[in-house]
Design a protein around this motif. Sequence first.
Motif, PDB file in Angstrom:
ATOM      1  N   SER A  10       1.338   7.893 -13.144  1.00 57.29           N
ATOM      2  CA  SER A  10       0.760   8.302 -12.032  1.00 57.29           C
ATOM      3  C   SER A  10      -0.791   8.084 -11.967  1.00 57.29           C
ATOM      4  O   SER A  10      -1.243   8.087 -11.094  1.00 57.29           O
ATOM      5  N   PHE A  11      -1.180   8.300 -13.211  1.00 59.27           N
ATOM      6  CA  PHE A  11      -2.819   8.186 -13.368  1.00 59.27           C
ATOM      7  C   PHE A  11      -3.523   6.634 -13.034  1.00 59.27           C
ATOM      8  O   PHE A  11      -4.192   6.753 -12.377  1.00 59.27           O
ATOM      9  N   ILE A  12      -2.600   5.918 -13.435  1.00 58.58           N
ATOM     10  CA  ILE A  12      -2.878   4.206 -13.304  1.00 58.58           C
ATOM     11  C   ILE A  12      -2.994   3.946 -11.841  1.00 58.58           C
ATOM     12  O   ILE A  12      -3.631   3.632 -11.285  1.00 58.58           O
ATOM     13  N   VAL A  13      -1.838   4.392 -11.363  1.00 59.36           N
ATOM     14  CA  VAL A  13      -1.555   4.138  -9.779  1.00 59.36           C
ATOM     15  C   VAL A  13      -2.648   4.945  -8.953  1.00 59.36           C
ATOM     16  O   VAL A  13      -3.165   4.267  -7.827  1.00 59.36           O
ATOM     17  N   THR A  14      -3.022   6.105  -9.212  1.00 60.23           N
ATOM     18  CA  THR A  14      -3.707   6.864  -8.688  1.00 60.23           C
ATOM     19  C   THR A  14      -5.380   6.287  -8.672  1.00 60.23           C
ATOM     20  O   THR A  14      -6.004   6.101  -7.790  1.00 60.23           O
ATOM     21  N   SER A  15      -5.532   5.667  -9.847  1.00 58.18           N
ATOM     22  CA  SER A  15      -6.822   5.136  -9.947  1.00 58.18           C
ATOM     23  C   SER A  15      -7.033   3.815  -9.518  1.00 58.18           C
ATOM     24  O   SER A  15      -7.875   3.682  -8.759  1.00 58.18           O
ATOM     25  N   TYR A  16      -6.037   3.098  -9.252  1.00 59.25           N
ATOM     26  CA  TYR A  16      -6.062   1.724  -8.439  1.00 59.25           C
ATOM     27  C   TYR A  16      -6.264   1.951  -7.025  1.00 59.25           C
ATOM     28  O   TYR A  16      -7.024   1.547  -6.417  1.00 59.25           O
ATOM     29  N   ALA A  17      -5.483   3.047  -6.776  1.00 58.19           N
ATOM     30  CA  ALA A  17      -5.537   3.460  -5.225  1.00 58.19           C
ATOM     31  C   ALA A  17      -6.727   3.829  -4.847  1.00 58.19           C
ATOM     32  O   ALA A  17      -7.406   3.455  -3.910  1.00 58.19           O
ATOM     33  N   ALA A  18      -7.658   4.691  -5.844  1.00 62.74           N
ATOM     34  CA  ALA A  18      -8.881   5.446  -5.392  1.00 62.74           C
ATOM     35  C   ALA A  18      -9.914   4.120  -5.349  1.00 62.74           C
ATOM     36  O   ALA A  18     -10.627   4.127  -4.559  1.00 62.74           O
ATOM     37  N   ALA A  19      -9.663   3.196  -6.551  1.00 62.57           N
ATOM     38  CA  ALA A  19     -10.521   2.133  -6.267  1.00 62.57           C
ATOM     39  C   ALA A  19     -10.487   1.248  -5.015  1.00 62.57           C
ATOM     40  O   ALA A  19     -11.569   0.836  -4.507  1.00 62.57           O
TER      41      ALA A  19
END
Length: 61
Positions: A10-19
Amino acid sequence: MTMSLGPYASFIVTSYAAAAIVVAILIGWVVLDYRNQARRLRELDRSGVTRRSGRSAVDTP
């Protein structure tokens, strides 16, 4: 091909989405600013304002 991101998925996907969202916003901002600057330059050209960078050193009064 399936990837296992582990417990931090969830952290990885959220980080990529935010970027991706930040990059998209910056691209949109640049496009809108370019259009605004181009419009302002057209208005100045129509009103007869010339660019100082177009003169050479010899033309300076």
